[in-house]
Structure formats: structure tokens, C-alpha cells
Design a protein around this motif. Structure first.
Motif, short mmCIF file in Angstrom:
data_model
loop_
_atom_site.label_atom_id
_atom_site.label_comp_id
_atom_site.label_asym_id
_atom_site.label_seq_id
_atom_site.Cartn_x
_atom_site.Cartn_y
_atom_site.Cartn_z
N LEU A 110 -8.42 4.71 -12.13
CA LEU A 110 -7.92 4.32 -10.81
C LEU A 110 -9.07 4.02 -9.85
CD1 LEU A 110 -4.92 6.76 -10.39
CD2 LEU A 110 -4.84 4.30 -10.82
N GLU A 111 -10.15 4.76 -9.98
CA GLU A 111 -11.31 4.52 -9.11
C GLU A 111 -11.96 3.17 -9.42
OE1 GLU A 111 -13.71 4.92 -6.01
OE2 GLU A 111 -12.07 6.27 -6.49
N ARG A 112 -12.07 2.85 -10.70
CA ARG A 112 -12.70 1.59 -11.10
C ARG A 112 -11.85 0.38 -10.76
NH1 ARG A 112 -13.83 4.31 -15.62
NH2 ARG A 112 -12.15 3.34 -16.78
N TYR A 113 -10.54 0.48 -10.93
CA TYR A 113 -9.68 -0.69 -10.82
C TYR A 113 -8.77 -0.71 -9.61
CZ TYR A 113 -11.13 -1.17 -15.63
OH TYR A 113 -11.89 -1.28 -16.76
N ARG A 114 -8.90 0.29 -8.75
CA ARG A 114 -7.95 0.38 -7.65
C ARG A 114 -8.10 -0.78 -6.66
NH1 ARG A 114 -9.66 5.09 -3.44
NH2 ARG A 114 -11.73 4.30 -2.98
N LEU A 115 -6.99 -1.10 -6.08
CA LEU A 115 -6.96 -2.08 -5.01
C LEU A 115 -7.20 -1.36 -3.71
CD1 LEU A 115 -3.72 -3.99 -6.05
CD2 LEU A 115 -6.06 -4.82 -6.25
N ALA A 123 -6.51 0.08 -0.17
CA ALA A 123 -5.23 0.51 0.41
C ALA A 123 -4.64 -0.60 1.27
CB ALA A 123 -5.44 1.77 1.25
N GLY A 124 -3.35 -0.81 1.12
CA GLY A 124 -2.65 -1.81 1.90
C GLY A 124 -2.63 -3.19 1.28
N THR A 125 -3.32 -3.38 0.14
CA THR A 125 -3.34 -4.69 -0.51
C THR A 125 -1.94 -5.05 -0.98
OG1 THR A 125 -5.59 -4.32 -1.30
CG2 THR A 125 -4.33 -6.05 -2.39
N PRO A 126 -1.43 -6.23 -0.59
CA PRO A 126 -0.12 -6.65 -1.09
C PRO A 126 -0.21 -7.05 -2.56
CG PRO A 126 -0.80 -7.92 0.85
CD PRO A 126 -1.98 -7.16 0.38
N VAL A 127 0.86 -6.77 -3.30
CA VAL A 127 0.99 -7.21 -4.68
C VAL A 127 2.40 -7.75 -4.83
CG1 VAL A 127 0.93 -6.53 -7.11
CG2 VAL A 127 -0.62 -5.44 -5.47
N LEU A 128 2.51 -9.00 -5.20
CA LEU A 128 3.81 -9.63 -5.39
C LEU A 128 4.10 -9.69 -6.89
CD1 LEU A 128 6.17 -11.02 -3.93
CD2 LEU A 128 4.94 -13.18 -4.21
N LEU A 129 5.23 -9.08 -7.30
CA LEU A 129 5.59 -9.02 -8.71
C LEU A 129 6.86 -9.80 -8.96
CD1 LEU A 129 4.96 -5.21 -9.35
CD2 LEU A 129 3.38 -7.12 -9.73
N PHE A 146 -4.22 -12.34 -2.47
CA PHE A 146 -4.12 -11.06 -1.76
C PHE A 146 -5.33 -10.18 -2.09
CE2 PHE A 146 0.82 -11.24 -1.75
CZ PHE A 146 0.81 -11.98 -0.58
N ARG A 147 -5.69 -10.13 -3.37
CA ARG A 147 -6.84 -9.31 -3.78
C ARG A 147 -8.12 -9.80 -3.12
NH1 ARG A 147 -8.38 -5.63 -7.78
NH2 ARG A 147 -10.52 -5.90 -8.45
N SER A 148 -8.29 -11.12 -3.04
CA SER A 148 -9.51 -11.64 -2.40
C SER A 148 -9.55 -11.29 -0.92
CB SER A 148 -9.63 -13.16 -2.61
OG SER A 148 -8.65 -13.86 -1.88
N LEU A 149 -8.39 -11.26 -0.28
CA LEU A 149 -8.33 -10.84 1.12
C LEU A 149 -8.77 -9.38 1.25
CD1 LEU A 149 -4.92 -12.35 2.30
CD2 LEU A 149 -7.22 -13.16 2.91
N ALA A 150 -8.27 -8.55 0.34
CA ALA A 150 -8.61 -7.12 0.40
C ALA A 150 -10.09 -6.90 0.14
CB ALA A 150 -7.77 -6.35 -0.62
N LYS A 202 -2.95 -4.33 8.16
CA LYS A 202 -1.92 -4.92 9.02
C LYS A 202 -1.91 -6.45 8.89
CE LYS A 202 -0.21 -4.61 13.75
NZ LYS A 202 -0.45 -4.08 15.09
N SER A 203 -3.07 -7.06 8.85
CA SER A 203 -3.15 -8.51 8.68
C SER A 203 -2.63 -8.93 7.31
CB SER A 203 -4.59 -9.01 8.83
OG SER A 203 -5.04 -8.82 10.15
N MET A 204 -3.03 -8.17 6.28
CA MET A 204 -2.56 -8.51 4.93
C MET A 204 -1.04 -8.38 4.82
SD MET A 204 -5.48 -7.17 2.28
CE MET A 204 -5.42 -5.45 2.76
#
Length: 123
Positions: free
Chosen positions: A29-34, A36-42, A56-60, A67-69
Motif C-alpha cells: 500500500l505504501e509503494r502503490y498508494r494513491l 488521499a482524495g484521488t478520484p478513481v472511476l471504475l 486523475f492520477r496525474s493530477l494527484a 477538493k479540486s480533484m
């Protein structure tokens, strides 16, 4: 489609994962975590919707605030719904489709404000 937002606290609230040592899970989780607050659309099969999820990941990773994301994510959901109603998708949308979406958002602000159904938190 379902929209989620990364939450580190939610991961640990779930508890242990069967078959995975807690220290290995923490390391992964530490290596691959997004952030906090990163949107993920599934999609319906719980796969990330591309190219939206990568954006979304690039924004994060560019350290945009949560809040912006969140605002961007809801706008993307509105855009995808608008395009779907027109029988198209993001990959085949034209400049005219985007301009008409922009006009629709400006003219119909009451119908476009608010969090859509199907949102949640993703660990």
C-alpha cells in the motif's frame, strides 16, 4: 460507472486481508498508494476507466488538492453522461461535443450541480 476517492484510513478500517501478511500489505500500500482524495472511476466490472483514471492520477501526483480533484471528477462524470446521452464516448468526442457540453453546463446549472449517485471511497 462508479466514482471513488482514495482514503488511506479506509484501508485499515477493513482489517486484515486473508492470505496476506499485514506487513506485506502495508508495504504494498505504501509503494502503490494513491494520494488521499484521488478520484478513481471504475466501470461495471470494477476496472479503471481510461484515460480518465490516469488523468486523475496525474493530477494527484502533481499535488492538486483533494477538493479540486473532487470537482474535476464530478465534471468528468457529467461529461461522460452528456456524451453517452448523445451516443458517443470520450475517445470519439469531437470539439463540437465538448463545446456543446460547456454550453449545456452554463445554461442548465441547476441540473448539473451536486454529487451524482454511485460515488464512494476507494482505499
Amino acid at each position: 460507472m462508479r466514482l471513488y476517492f482514495a482514503s488511506h484510513r479506509a484501508v485499515w478500517r477493513v482489517g486484515d486481508v486473508a492470505g496476506i501478511d499485514r506487513s506485506l500489505l502495508a508495504g504494498a500500500l505504501e509503494r502503490y498508494r494513491l494520494p488521499a482524495g484521488t478520484p478513481v472511476l471504475l466501470d461495471e466490472a470494477m476496472r479503471p476507466v481510461e484515460p480518465v483514471s490516469s488523468w486523475f492520477r496525474s493530477l494527484a501526483l502533481a499535488r492538486r488538492d483533494a477538493k479540486s480533484m473532487r470537482a474535476y471528477a464530478y465534471t468528468v462524470l457529467m461529461l461522460l453522461g452528456f456524451l453517452q446521452a448523445r451516443g458517443t464516448d470520450l475517445r470519439s468526442a469531437t470539439e463540437m461535443d465538448i463545446l456543446q457540453f460547456r454550453q449545456w453546463r452554463r445554461e442548465d446549472t441547476e441540473g448539473t450541480v451536486g454529487a451524482p449517485a454511485g460515488t464512494g471511497t476507494l482505499p
